[in-house]
Scaffold this motif. Sequence first.
Motif, PDB file in Angstrom:
ATOM      1  N   PRO A 175       0.903  -1.175   0.002  1.00 50.79           N
ATOM      2  CA  PRO A 175      -0.100   0.168   0.022  1.00 50.79           C
ATOM      3  C   PRO A 175       0.800   1.289  -0.176  1.00 50.79           C
ATOM      4  O   PRO A 175       0.492   2.037  -0.545  1.00 50.79           O
ATOM      5  CB  PRO A 175      -0.892  -0.215   1.254  1.00 50.79           C
TER       6      PRO A 175
ATOM      7  N   SER B 117      -5.086   0.169  11.332  1.00 50.19           N
ATOM      8  CA  SER B 117      -6.124   0.764  10.793  1.00 50.19           C
ATOM      9  C   SER B 117      -6.577   2.307  11.602  1.00 50.19           C
ATOM     10  O   SER B 117      -7.709   2.612  11.489  1.00 50.19           O
ATOM     11  CB  SER B 117      -7.315  -0.117  10.859  1.00 50.19           C
TER      12      SER B 117
ATOM     13  N   GLY C 235      -7.797  -1.895  -1.611  1.00 51.04           N
ATOM     14  CA  GLY C 235      -8.254  -2.132  -0.039  1.00 51.04           C
ATOM     15  C   GLY C 235      -8.673  -3.650   0.309  1.00 51.04           C
ATOM     16  O   GLY C 235      -9.111  -3.541   1.497  1.00 51.04           O
TER      17      GLY C 235
END
Length: 308
Positions: free
Chosen positions: A41, A212, A297
């Motif tokens: 990512p 997160s 994602g």
Amino acid sequence: MRAIVQKEFGGPEVLQLTDVERPKPLSGEVLVRVRAAGVNPVDVAVRAGAFPLLGEPPFTVGWDISGVVEEAGPGARYRVGEEVYGMPFFPRSAGGYAEYVAAPSRQLARKPASLDHTQAAALPLAALTAWQGLVDLAKIGEGDRVLVHRAAGGVGHLAVQIAKARGAYVIGLAREPKHAFLRELGADEVIDYRTTDYTEAVEDVDIVFDSSSEGTRALEVLKPGGTLVTIMEHGNQELAAAVEAAGRRFAGVSVEPDYASLEAIAALVDEGRIRPYVAATFPLAEAGRAHELVGSGTVQGKVVLTIG
């Protein structure tokens, strides 16, 4: 050699296959003939300009590599022909999406013998992030209760396995379709965060591994003296202060190259205790497609570019 170069920030279409000069190894460095490169990512964020680690384009993104030593500079740890893997130079440029990468030999380790290059390239950044957070910072031990956010993702699925290898009791947060996958990895409990408030379902956790940006919610499940490991908020001093004020430990992970940890990870892989999951592979020329998938994602495990 061929490499993926971008001349501007933007979508996946800015990633272009280009002919560039092959690097030369310096003293203590090796030239690696790259066989596979992992896609993370952070690569997507850097490409888009959302995380400007490398300054202004042109540049080549990518850090995770696995390949064969083509040349060895004076004093390098490896010989020509040895198979190595690693995450050189992070957070500076490594130019990993390329046929050749020159890197300090002490930032690489011998590839796990039980993995091919595609599987090995899926490991470095994600596995080092999990290892440095759980082992180096949180000092995870036998019997610790560990909560892993995004447990089926690139970092998460390796964090689950590393925690289990260290004797922990692991609770994973993931969508219900990924629960069977996490149980196969050894997770003791799995919770669907979309339908269940984990702060009501979990208690007395020794370590929360947060990928997160959950912030202070972790305090609701952490034991006094427990550790919040965060990979997204490692520089958040306000969060650090709140965690410490609540009698818990704050551990922000900013991953860095580390051959010793890569060797420890490789040993666990060859013992059958850690296995990277590769969700999809793409040839180097299709790096843009790989970025589209990672950017969604929704990937379970890792995405890898195959080279040569």
